[in-house]
Scaffold this motif. Structure first.
Motif, PDB file in Angstrom:
ATOM      1  N   GLY A 100       0.697  -1.080  -0.208  1.00  0.00           N
ATOM      2  CA  GLY A 100       0.057  -0.230  -0.154  1.00  0.00           C
ATOM      3  C   GLY A 100       0.806   1.416   0.000  1.00  0.00           C
ATOM      4  N   ILE A 101       1.824   1.442  -0.343  1.00  0.00           N
ATOM      5  CA  ILE A 101       2.893   2.385  -0.926  1.00  0.00           C
ATOM      6  C   ILE A 101       2.474   2.895  -1.540  1.00  0.00           C
ATOM      7  CG2 ILE A 101       5.089   3.197  -0.799  1.00  0.00           C
ATOM      8  CD1 ILE A 101       6.002   0.527   1.168  1.00  0.00           C
ATOM      9  N   HIS A 102       2.292   2.453  -2.755  1.00  0.00           N
ATOM     10  CA  HIS A 102       2.296   2.826  -4.416  1.00  0.00           C
ATOM     11  C   HIS A 102       0.574   2.598  -5.451  1.00  0.00           C
ATOM     12  CE1 HIS A 102       6.320   1.217  -3.786  1.00  0.00           C
ATOM     13  NE2 HIS A 102       6.510   2.159  -4.792  1.00  0.00           N
ATOM     14  N   TYR A 103       0.096   3.751  -5.529  1.00  0.00           N
ATOM     15  CA  TYR A 103      -1.056   4.036  -5.886  1.00  0.00           C
ATOM     16  C   TYR A 103      -0.843   4.818  -7.839  1.00  0.00           C
ATOM     17  CZ  TYR A 103      -6.393   5.201  -6.514  1.00  0.00           C
ATOM     18  OH  TYR A 103      -7.375   4.691  -7.284  1.00  0.00           O
ATOM     19  N   MET A 104      -1.705   4.087  -8.589  1.00  0.00           N
ATOM     20  CA  MET A 104      -2.186   4.782  -9.956  1.00  0.00           C
ATOM     21  C   MET A 104      -3.608   3.984 -10.347  1.00  0.00           C
ATOM     22  SD  MET A 104      -0.208   6.324 -12.070  1.00  0.00           S
ATOM     23  CE  MET A 104       1.109   5.616 -11.817  1.00  0.00           C
ATOM     24  N   SER A 105      -3.829   6.090 -10.531  1.00  0.00           N
ATOM     25  CA  SER A 105      -5.310   6.206 -11.033  1.00  0.00           C
ATOM     26  C   SER A 105      -5.500   5.210 -12.175  1.00  0.00           C
ATOM     27  CB  SER A 105      -5.958   7.412 -10.975  1.00  0.00           C
ATOM     28  OG  SER A 105      -4.755   7.792 -12.196  1.00  0.00           O
ATOM     29  N   THR A 106      -6.465   4.459 -12.380  1.00  0.00           N
ATOM     30  CA  THR A 106      -7.106   3.938 -13.469  1.00  0.00           C
ATOM     31  C   THR A 106      -7.830   4.881 -14.401  1.00  0.00           C
ATOM     32  OG1 THR A 106      -9.040   2.611 -12.819  1.00  0.00           O
ATOM     33  CG2 THR A 106      -7.401   1.269 -12.569  1.00  0.00           C
ATOM     34  N   GLY A 107      -7.804   5.626 -14.089  1.00  0.00           N
ATOM     35  CA  GLY A 107      -8.731   6.991 -14.885  1.00  0.00           C
ATOM     36  C   GLY A 107      -7.871   8.229 -14.580  1.00  0.00           C
ATOM     37  N   ARG A 108      -8.141   9.236 -15.743  1.00  0.00           N
ATOM     38  CA  ARG A 108      -7.615  10.473 -15.952  1.00  0.00           C
ATOM     39  C   ARG A 108      -8.566  11.247 -15.345  1.00  0.00           C
ATOM     40  NH1 ARG A 108      -2.499   9.199 -19.725  1.00  0.00           N
ATOM     41  NH2 ARG A 108      -3.548   6.728 -20.196  1.00  0.00           N
ATOM     42  N   ASP A 109      -7.162  12.663 -15.743  1.00  0.00           N
ATOM     43  CA  ASP A 109      -8.300  13.584 -15.336  1.00  0.00           C
ATOM     44  C   ASP A 109      -8.182  14.633 -16.830  1.00  0.00           C
ATOM     45  OD1 ASP A 109      -5.770  15.099 -16.115  1.00  0.00           O
ATOM     46  OD2 ASP A 109      -5.150  15.908 -14.382  1.00  0.00           O
ATOM     47  N   ASN A 110      -8.831  15.389 -16.544  1.00  0.00           N
ATOM     48  CA  ASN A 110      -9.173  16.469 -17.590  1.00  0.00           C
ATOM     49  C   ASN A 110      -8.763  16.728 -18.818  1.00  0.00           C
ATOM     50  OD1 ASN A 110     -12.221  16.169 -16.494  1.00  0.00           O
ATOM     51  ND2 ASN A 110     -12.455  18.542 -14.975  1.00  0.00           N
ATOM     52  N   ASP A 111      -7.379  16.570 -17.788  1.00  0.00           N
ATOM     53  CA  ASP A 111      -6.422  16.884 -18.488  1.00  0.00           C
ATOM     54  C   ASP A 111      -5.832  15.849 -19.926  1.00  0.00           C
ATOM     55  OD1 ASP A 111      -6.078  19.900 -18.985  1.00  0.00           O
ATOM     56  OD2 ASP A 111      -5.412  20.084 -16.752  1.00  0.00           O
ATOM     57  N   GLY A 112      -6.231  14.630 -19.483  1.00  0.00           N
ATOM     58  CA  GLY A 112      -5.656  13.962 -19.312  1.00  0.00           C
ATOM     59  C   GLY A 112      -4.563  13.076 -19.295  1.00  0.00           C
ATOM     60  N   ARG A 113      -4.417  13.100 -17.547  1.00  0.00           N
ATOM     61  CA  ARG A 113      -3.009  12.824 -17.659  1.00  0.00           C
ATOM     62  C   ARG A 113      -3.790  11.668 -16.334  1.00  0.00           C
ATOM     63  NH1 ARG A 113      -1.072  19.016 -14.881  1.00  0.00           N
ATOM     64  NH2 ARG A 113      -3.741  18.672 -13.953  1.00  0.00           N
ATOM     65  N   ARG A 114      -2.809  10.493 -15.582  1.00  0.00           N
ATOM     66  CA  ARG A 114      -2.603   9.712 -14.857  1.00  0.00           C
ATOM     67  C   ARG A 114      -2.329  10.173 -13.525  1.00  0.00           C
ATOM     68  NH1 ARG A 114      -5.666   5.214 -16.553  1.00  0.00           N
ATOM     69  NH2 ARG A 114      -4.663   4.196 -18.268  1.00  0.00           N
ATOM     70  N   VAL A 115      -3.468  10.349 -12.777  1.00  0.00           N
ATOM     71  CA  VAL A 115      -2.741  10.682 -11.313  1.00  0.00           C
ATOM     72  C   VAL A 115      -1.861   8.971 -10.307  1.00  0.00           C
ATOM     73  CG1 VAL A 115      -3.616  11.409  -9.128  1.00  0.00           C
ATOM     74  CG2 VAL A 115      -4.896  11.919 -11.043  1.00  0.00           C
ATOM     75  N   PHE A 116      -0.693   9.310  -9.886  1.00  0.00           N
ATOM     76  CA  PHE A 116      -0.309   8.862  -9.224  1.00  0.00           C
ATOM     77  C   PHE A 116       0.037   9.120  -7.406  1.00  0.00           C
ATOM     78  CE2 PHE A 116       4.252   8.080  -7.237  1.00  0.00           C
ATOM     79  CZ  PHE A 116       4.200   6.272  -7.302  1.00  0.00           C
ATOM     80  N   ILE A 117      -0.174   8.149  -6.811  1.00  0.00           N
ATOM     81  CA  ILE A 117      -0.083   8.066  -5.222  1.00  0.00           C
ATOM     82  C   ILE A 117       0.571   7.321  -4.307  1.00  0.00           C
ATOM     83  CG2 ILE A 117      -1.366   9.226  -2.998  1.00  0.00           C
ATOM     84  CD1 ILE A 117      -3.606   9.074  -5.310  1.00  0.00           C
ATOM     85  N   MET A 118       2.163   8.154  -3.683  1.00  0.00           N
ATOM     86  CA  MET A 118       2.377   7.122  -2.997  1.00  0.00           C
ATOM     87  C   MET A 118       2.950   7.166  -0.977  1.00  0.00           C
ATOM     88  SD  MET A 118       6.697   6.886  -4.127  1.00  0.00           S
ATOM     89  CE  MET A 118       7.894   5.365  -2.924  1.00  0.00           C
ATOM     90  N   LYS A 119       2.511   6.844  -0.569  1.00  0.00           N
ATOM     91  CA  LYS A 119       3.014   7.195   0.249  1.00  0.00           C
ATOM     92  C   LYS A 119       4.102   6.479   1.516  1.00  0.00           C
ATOM     93  CE  LYS A 119      -1.986   6.296   1.096  1.00  0.00           C
ATOM     94  NZ  LYS A 119      -3.340   5.282   2.515  1.00  0.00           N
ATOM     95  N   PRO A 120       5.148   7.268   1.612  1.00  0.00           N
ATOM     96  CA  PRO A 120       6.589   6.970   2.039  1.00  0.00           C
ATOM     97  C   PRO A 120       5.956   6.237   3.757  1.00  0.00           C
ATOM     98  CG  PRO A 120       6.597   9.027   2.004  1.00  0.00           C
ATOM     99  CD  PRO A 120       5.343   8.605   0.955  1.00  0.00           C
ATOM    100  N   GLY A 121       5.425   7.042   3.973  1.00  0.00           N
ATOM    101  CA  GLY A 121       5.473   6.665   5.900  1.00  0.00           C
ATOM    102  C   GLY A 121       4.363   4.780   5.622  1.00  0.00           C
ATOM    103  N   TRP A 122       4.375   4.662   5.144  1.00  0.00           N
ATOM    104  CA  TRP A 122       4.010   3.324   5.278  1.00  0.00           C
ATOM    105  C   TRP A 122       4.587   2.684   4.744  1.00  0.00           C
ATOM    106  CZ3 TRP A 122      -1.900   1.529   4.260  1.00  0.00           C
ATOM    107  CH2 TRP A 122      -2.892   2.673   4.798  1.00  0.00           C
ATOM    108  N   MET A 123       6.210   2.763   4.600  1.00  0.00           N
ATOM    109  CA  MET A 123       7.507   2.183   4.565  1.00  0.00           C
ATOM    110  C   MET A 123       7.490   1.875   5.652  1.00  0.00           C
ATOM    111  SD  MET A 123      10.687   2.782   2.505  1.00  0.00           S
ATOM    112  CE  MET A 123      10.954   4.313   4.436  1.00  0.00           C
ATOM    113  N   GLU A 124       7.919   0.273   6.145  1.00  0.00           N
ATOM    114  CA  GLU A 124       7.715   0.079   7.618  1.00  0.00           C
ATOM    115  C   GLU A 124       9.354  -0.110   7.914  1.00  0.00           C
ATOM    116  OE1 GLU A 124       6.102  -3.729   7.975  1.00  0.00           O
ATOM    117  OE2 GLU A 124       4.615  -3.633   7.023  1.00  0.00           O
ATOM    118  N   PRO A 125      10.617   0.898   8.362  1.00  0.00           N
ATOM    119  CA  PRO A 125      11.196   0.280   8.907  1.00  0.00           C
ATOM    120  C   PRO A 125      11.982  -0.383   8.720  1.00  0.00           C
ATOM    121  CG  PRO A 125      10.465   3.036   9.251  1.00  0.00           C
ATOM    122  CD  PRO A 125       9.357   2.470   9.005  1.00  0.00           C
ATOM    123  N   GLY A 126      13.592  -0.832   8.247  1.00  0.00           N
ATOM    124  CA  GLY A 126      13.625  -1.652   9.018  1.00  0.00           C
ATOM    125  C   GLY A 126      12.933  -3.246   9.004  1.00  0.00           C
TER     126      GLY A 126
END
Length: 306
Positions: A100-126
């Motif tokens: 659950g660190i990486h997410y990419m939209s399956t749709g596009r915004d009004n300008d035809g762009r994909r939306v990518f979300i990253m959650k570095p805080g969900w990485m478990e250190p160690g």
């Protein structure tokens, strides 16, 4: 990784012409010019099919010299960042993608762009291997760059910093921050149209200080900071593309669609990994099957129909 034949809309073709200097009548001339430059770097085995090279021309607005420079750097980072590009196939990061660190939209915004979300805080250190986290990011970007609509329209990035701690910042470190920035900005033919930060913690200034020195001036002007004001975020990113935790209508933060698409393309990644700087075994008399005896290059020169 060709992604199969794609048909661009009239709108996308017009945008490519207006913003990227792309002209179907002269497209092949630019592709051939870019391929001719390969002769100046006989130490690199370039992938040379039209579909692959076109993404570099589009990213650099059909300036073949700039496209070639970026393409060379693509192979340079693959050689330099050996831990990231070792075993560079989706199966090596399948479990990491499930965190659950990486997410990419399956749709596009009004300008035809994909939306990518990253959650570095969900990485478990160690526990979470930061190299695998970065590899998963790059593998995913390679996948969406198969899409011609994405090559033309670009992507929007959202960095969710919830749960980020000093331990995360220390684990990432300036070295990895530099590598991520270098690959995303300078090696991949990716049009980064905007970066939105949300849920910034008190430690944000420390975390941001890692990346800021490596951002281009152009990208710095495209940064937006929203905290937990998602109504403000929705002014830039449509709610129908966002998971519910950001006030959107997508039920959950899930990358199953892209994870499966990447795994289904495993063989394509394996083929793409054959290009670049030769491994020591190849340079010491490894197989030269399929290579041009004069240039040492291998690749398909297929015409691209749009």
């Amino acid at each position: 990784m060709s992604g199969g034949k794609q048909v661009l809309s009239a709108e996308a073709l017009e945008k490519a012409k207006r913003e990227l200097n792309e002209d179907p009548a002269t497209r092949q001339v630019h592709l051939d010019k870019l391929r001719e430059m390969f002769n100046s770097r006989p130490d690199i085995k370039f992938r040379s099919d039209d579909a692959f090279l076109l993404r570099y021309l589009r990213c650099k607005k059909f300036n073949a010299e700039r496209a070639f420079k970026t393409l060379v750097h693509y192979y340079e980072v693959r050689k330099e960042f050996k831990d990231i590009y070792s075993d560079f196939v989706p199966s090596s990061v399948e479990e990491t993608m499930k965190k659950g660190i990486h997410y990419m939209s399956t749709g596009r915004d009004n300008d035809g762009r994909r939306v990518f979300i990253m959650k570095p805080g969900w990485m478990e250190p160690g526990t979470t291997n930061v190299v695998l986290m970065i590899r998963a990011l790059v593998l995913l970007m390679e996948k969406i760059l198969e899409e011609e609509e994405t090559q033309i329209n670009g992507i929007v990035v959202i960095v969710d910093l919830s749960n980020l701690t000093l331990s995360h910042v220390t684990t990432l470190g300036p070295s990895n921050a530099r590598r991520i920035a270098d690959v995303m900005q300078n090696a991949l033919p990716l049009r980064l149209k905007a970066v939105h930060y949300v849920n910034q913690p008190k430690i944000f200034d420390t975390a941001f200080a890692l990346f800021k020195p490596f951002f281009t001036e152009k990208l710095k002007k495209r940064l937006q900071f929203h905290g937990d004001e998602f109504d403000k975020l929705h002014q830039h990113v449509p709610s129908h593309l966002l998971p519910s935790e950001y006030g959107g209508t997508v039920p959950e933060f899930d990358n199953k669609h892209w994870r499966e698409a990447m795994l289904a393309s495993e063989q394509d990644y394996i083929e793409n990994n054959k290009y670049g700087f030769p491994k020591s075994s190849d340079s010491l008399g490894g197989s030269s099957e399929g290579q041009d005896p004069n240039t040492g290059l291998k690749g398909s020169f297929k015409k691209l129909e749009i």
